[in-house]
Write a protein that holds these residues in place. Structure first.
Motif, PDB file in Angstrom:
ATOM      1  N   ILE A  59      19.825 -45.497 -37.789  1.00 48.90           N
ATOM      2  CA  ILE A  59      18.882 -44.552 -38.376  1.00 48.90           C
ATOM      3  C   ILE A  59      17.624 -45.319 -38.772  1.00 48.90           C
ATOM      4  O   ILE A  59      17.685 -46.318 -39.479  1.00 48.90           O
ATOM      5  CB  ILE A  59      19.474 -43.865 -39.616  1.00 48.90           C
ATOM      6  CG1 ILE A  59      20.782 -43.136 -39.261  1.00 48.90           C
ATOM      7  CG2 ILE A  59      18.466 -42.872 -40.207  1.00 48.90           C
ATOM      8  CD1 ILE A  59      20.618 -42.043 -38.243  1.00 48.90           C
ATOM      9  N   LEU A  60      16.483 -44.848 -38.277  1.00 47.23           N
ATOM     10  CA  LEU A  60      15.192 -45.444 -38.603  1.00 47.23           C
ATOM     11  C   LEU A  60      14.471 -44.543 -39.588  1.00 47.23           C
ATOM     12  O   LEU A  60      14.413 -43.329 -39.404  1.00 47.23           O
ATOM     13  CB  LEU A  60      14.359 -45.627 -37.334  1.00 47.23           C
ATOM     14  CG  LEU A  60      12.967 -46.257 -37.489  1.00 47.23           C
ATOM     15  CD1 LEU A  60      12.615 -47.087 -36.265  1.00 47.23           C
ATOM     16  CD2 LEU A  60      11.884 -45.196 -37.722  1.00 47.23           C
ATOM     17  N   ILE A 104      17.221 -49.248 -39.954  1.00 46.28           N
ATOM     18  CA  ILE A 104      15.922 -49.838 -39.628  1.00 46.28           C
ATOM     19  C   ILE A 104      14.894 -49.254 -40.593  1.00 46.28           C
ATOM     20  O   ILE A 104      14.660 -48.040 -40.590  1.00 46.28           O
ATOM     21  CB  ILE A 104      15.509 -49.533 -38.172  1.00 46.28           C
ATOM     22  CG1 ILE A 104      16.546 -50.078 -37.194  1.00 46.28           C
ATOM     23  CG2 ILE A 104      14.133 -50.112 -37.873  1.00 46.28           C
ATOM     24  CD1 ILE A 104      16.285 -49.689 -35.751  1.00 46.28           C
ATOM     25  N   VAL A 105      14.316 -50.084 -41.434  1.00 46.18           N
ATOM     26  CA  VAL A 105      13.386 -49.608 -42.470  1.00 46.18           C
ATOM     27  C   VAL A 105      11.956 -49.977 -42.096  1.00 46.18           C
ATOM     28  O   VAL A 105      11.648 -51.145 -41.856  1.00 46.18           O
ATOM     29  CB  VAL A 105      13.738 -50.214 -43.842  1.00 46.18           C
ATOM     30  CG1 VAL A 105      12.746 -49.728 -44.898  1.00 46.18           C
ATOM     31  CG2 VAL A 105      15.160 -49.861 -44.237  1.00 46.18           C
ATOM     32  N   ILE A 106      11.090 -48.966 -42.029  1.00 46.73           N
ATOM     33  CA  ILE A 106       9.657 -49.179 -41.806  1.00 46.73           C
ATOM     34  C   ILE A 106       8.926 -48.546 -42.990  1.00 46.73           C
ATOM     35  O   ILE A 106       8.806 -47.310 -43.069  1.00 46.73           O
ATOM     36  CB  ILE A 106       9.183 -48.554 -40.482  1.00 46.73           C
ATOM     37  CG1 ILE A 106       9.936 -49.183 -39.302  1.00 46.73           C
ATOM     38  CG2 ILE A 106       7.681 -48.748 -40.304  1.00 46.73           C
ATOM     39  CD1 ILE A 106       9.544 -48.636 -37.954  1.00 46.73           C
ATOM     40  N   ARG A 116      11.935 -40.179 -44.550  1.00 44.55           N
ATOM     41  CA  ARG A 116      13.080 -40.898 -45.125  1.00 44.55           C
ATOM     42  C   ARG A 116      14.144 -41.160 -44.058  1.00 44.55           C
ATOM     43  O   ARG A 116      14.678 -42.254 -43.955  1.00 44.55           O
ATOM     44  CB  ARG A 116      13.685 -40.084 -46.272  1.00 44.55           C
ATOM     45  CG  ARG A 116      12.811 -40.043 -47.517  1.00 44.55           C
ATOM     46  CD  ARG A 116      13.393 -39.129 -48.563  1.00 44.55           C
ATOM     47  NE  ARG A 116      14.705 -39.580 -48.999  1.00 44.55           N
ATOM     48  CZ  ARG A 116      14.915 -40.487 -49.946  1.00 44.55           C
ATOM     49  NH1 ARG A 116      13.883 -41.073 -50.546  1.00 44.55           N
ATOM     50  NH2 ARG A 116      16.132 -40.822 -50.314  1.00 44.55           N
ATOM     51  N   ASN A 117      14.473 -40.151 -43.280  1.00 44.81           N
ATOM     52  CA  ASN A 117      15.352 -40.297 -42.124  1.00 44.81           C
ATOM     53  C   ASN A 117      14.564 -39.788 -40.921  1.00 44.81           C
ATOM     54  O   ASN A 117      14.542 -38.587 -40.657  1.00 44.81           O
ATOM     55  CB  ASN A 117      16.646 -39.503 -42.297  1.00 44.81           C
ATOM     56  CG  ASN A 117      17.498 -40.068 -43.416  1.00 44.81           C
ATOM     57  OD1 ASN A 117      17.833 -41.235 -43.416  1.00 44.81           O
ATOM     58  ND2 ASN A 117      17.852 -39.227 -44.383  1.00 44.81           N
ATOM     59  N   HIS A 118      13.905 -40.688 -40.229  1.00 47.70           N
ATOM     60  CA  HIS A 118      12.910 -40.283 -39.233  1.00 47.70           C
ATOM     61  C   HIS A 118      13.500 -40.076 -37.838  1.00 47.70           C
ATOM     62  O   HIS A 118      13.266 -39.054 -37.191  1.00 47.70           O
ATOM     63  CB  HIS A 118      11.805 -41.345 -39.163  1.00 47.70           C
ATOM     64  CG  HIS A 118      10.575 -40.886 -38.463  1.00 47.70           C
ATOM     65  ND1 HIS A 118       9.423 -40.509 -39.115  1.00 47.70           N
ATOM     66  CD2 HIS A 118      10.323 -40.725 -37.133  1.00 47.70           C
ATOM     67  CE1 HIS A 118       8.506 -40.139 -38.223  1.00 47.70           C
ATOM     68  NE2 HIS A 118       9.024 -40.263 -37.017  1.00 47.70           N
ATOM     69  N   ALA A 119      14.270 -41.055 -37.353  1.00 55.88           N
ATOM     70  CA  ALA A 119      14.764 -40.987 -35.980  1.00 55.88           C
ATOM     71  C   ALA A 119      16.086 -41.738 -35.858  1.00 55.88           C
ATOM     72  O   ALA A 119      16.469 -42.518 -36.731  1.00 55.88           O
ATOM     73  CB  ALA A 119      13.728 -41.586 -35.011  1.00 55.88           C
ATOM     74  N   LYS A 136       6.404 -43.839 -30.527  1.00 59.89           N
ATOM     75  CA  LYS A 136       5.562 -43.768 -31.714  1.00 59.89           C
ATOM     76  C   LYS A 136       6.306 -42.998 -32.799  1.00 59.89           C
ATOM     77  O   LYS A 136       6.628 -41.825 -32.629  1.00 59.89           O
ATOM     78  CB  LYS A 136       4.240 -43.079 -31.394  1.00 59.89           C
ATOM     79  CG  LYS A 136       3.257 -43.047 -32.573  1.00 59.89           C
ATOM     80  CD  LYS A 136       1.951 -42.388 -32.173  1.00 59.89           C
ATOM     81  CE  LYS A 136       0.966 -42.363 -33.329  1.00 59.89           C
ATOM     82  NZ  LYS A 136      -0.295 -41.668 -32.962  1.00 59.89           N
ATOM     83  N   PHE A 137       6.591 -43.667 -33.915  1.00 59.87           N
ATOM     84  CA  PHE A 137       7.238 -43.045 -35.067  1.00 59.87           C
ATOM     85  C   PHE A 137       6.162 -42.790 -36.116  1.00 59.87           C
ATOM     86  O   PHE A 137       5.667 -43.724 -36.734  1.00 59.87           O
ATOM     87  CB  PHE A 137       8.319 -43.964 -35.648  1.00 59.87           C
ATOM     88  CG  PHE A 137       9.370 -44.391 -34.658  1.00 59.87           C
ATOM     89  CD1 PHE A 137      10.394 -43.522 -34.293  1.00 59.87           C
ATOM     90  CD2 PHE A 137       9.334 -45.648 -34.096  1.00 59.87           C
ATOM     91  CE1 PHE A 137      11.369 -43.910 -33.387  1.00 59.87           C
ATOM     92  CE2 PHE A 137      10.305 -46.051 -33.194  1.00 59.87           C
ATOM     93  CZ  PHE A 137      11.322 -45.176 -32.834  1.00 59.87           C
TER      94      PHE A 137
END
Length: 290
Positions: free
Chosen positions: A21-22, A31-33, A40-43, A86-87
């Protein structure tokens, strides 16, 4: 070794068995960006049993884009060498080889061809897009999610385990209410406050009790004191922490389960040991060791 390469040149290792989970929330994500454009929970990024990597958006605010095309929510796409992802506002590229680590070398693939070859959607949709697709090499979203859940091999909390955890919570809340009542009684006497102590304590007890279950079960601990002592936690069907909104729905769903206690006894016949309020909010109560 597969990597996700950021614009800064930083490489994120994607070698994994379970999906990653990114997102922006450190305790919930693999994976933290830390960027404001990241949810918070993007992809989700993962690999199928056949070794093919995929990416999917989890309903993010600013979206996930694959080679310039915005991905629909909770549909998964296969990844290939040099793909651009692209996130939010963060540009990345996919590299399965160490030598391909320069984002400037990335070339955009044909989106129409990619949609046919990589979309992990239903078989019917794939047939409509391209009847010549080798369907044996594709997985539907539903079947993949079922395999993901099954691969965790959850050990569901039994009836008496949950009852004991609840008794511990009731004892804790009772002691808390008694302490609160004693403290308020002293304060009311000292300051000559003419309020009904029992009414105030009971009202605060209801509020504190509700907040206790909702906050604790949606916290990183994923459970109340009673559940933690019994080695249990509340999760979604992937074993992840639930949101405070879902925890609120689950808590007040207990009112329905309490009608003749039918909602609680349902778990005796449930393969996942779910009470009615668990089913209503798609939650599980599982052992932490899992």
């Amino acid at each position: 070794m597969p990597h996700l390469i950021l614009e800064t040149g930083e490489k994120i290792d994607l070698e994994t068995i379970d999906p990653l989970i990114l997102g922006r929330a450190g305790e919930q994500c693999d994976i933290v960006i830390p960027d404001e454009s990241i949810s918070r929970n993007h992809a989700k990024i993962g690999v199928t049993p056949e070794g093919k990597y995929f990416v999917g958006d989890l309903g993010s605010t600013n979206g996930t884009f694959l080679n310039g095309e915005k991905l629909p929510t909770k549909k998964f796409f296969f990844l290939e060498e040099k793909d651009q992802i692209k996130f939010g506002n963060i540009n990345t590229s996919v590299s399965f080889n160490e030598e391909h680590n320069d984002l400037t070398k990335v070339k955009e693939h044909s989106n129409s061809k990619r949609n046919q070859d990589s979309l992990l959607n239903s078989v019917d949709d794939e047939k409509q897009n391209d009847p010549s697709l080798d369907l044996d090499k594709s997985e539907t979203l539903n079947s993949y999610e079922k395999k993901t859940v099954a691969s965790h091999n959850f050990q569901y909390a039994g009836f008496w385990q949950r009852v004991l955890a609840y008794v511990i919570d009731l004892i804790f809340l009772l002691l808390l209410n008694l302490s609160l009542g004693l403290a308020l009684s002293i304060v009311f006497v000292i300051f000559d406050i003419s309020l009904d102590v029992d009414l105030v304590v009971n009202t605060l007890g209801i509020i504190i009790g509700s907040a206790y279950f909702i906050v604790m079960e949606s916290s990183p601990k994923q459970g109340t004191i009673g559940k933690m002592m019994r080695g249990l936690k509340v999760s979604d069907h992937d074993g992840n922490r639930i949101s405070i909104l879902r925890a609120t729905g689950r808590y007040f769903g207990k009112l329905i389960s309490s009608i003749f206690f039918i909602g609680y006894f349902i778990m005796l016949f449930s393969s996942k040991k779910q009470c009615l309020h668990d089913m209503m909010t798609s939650c599980l109560v599982i052992r932490k060791s899992q």
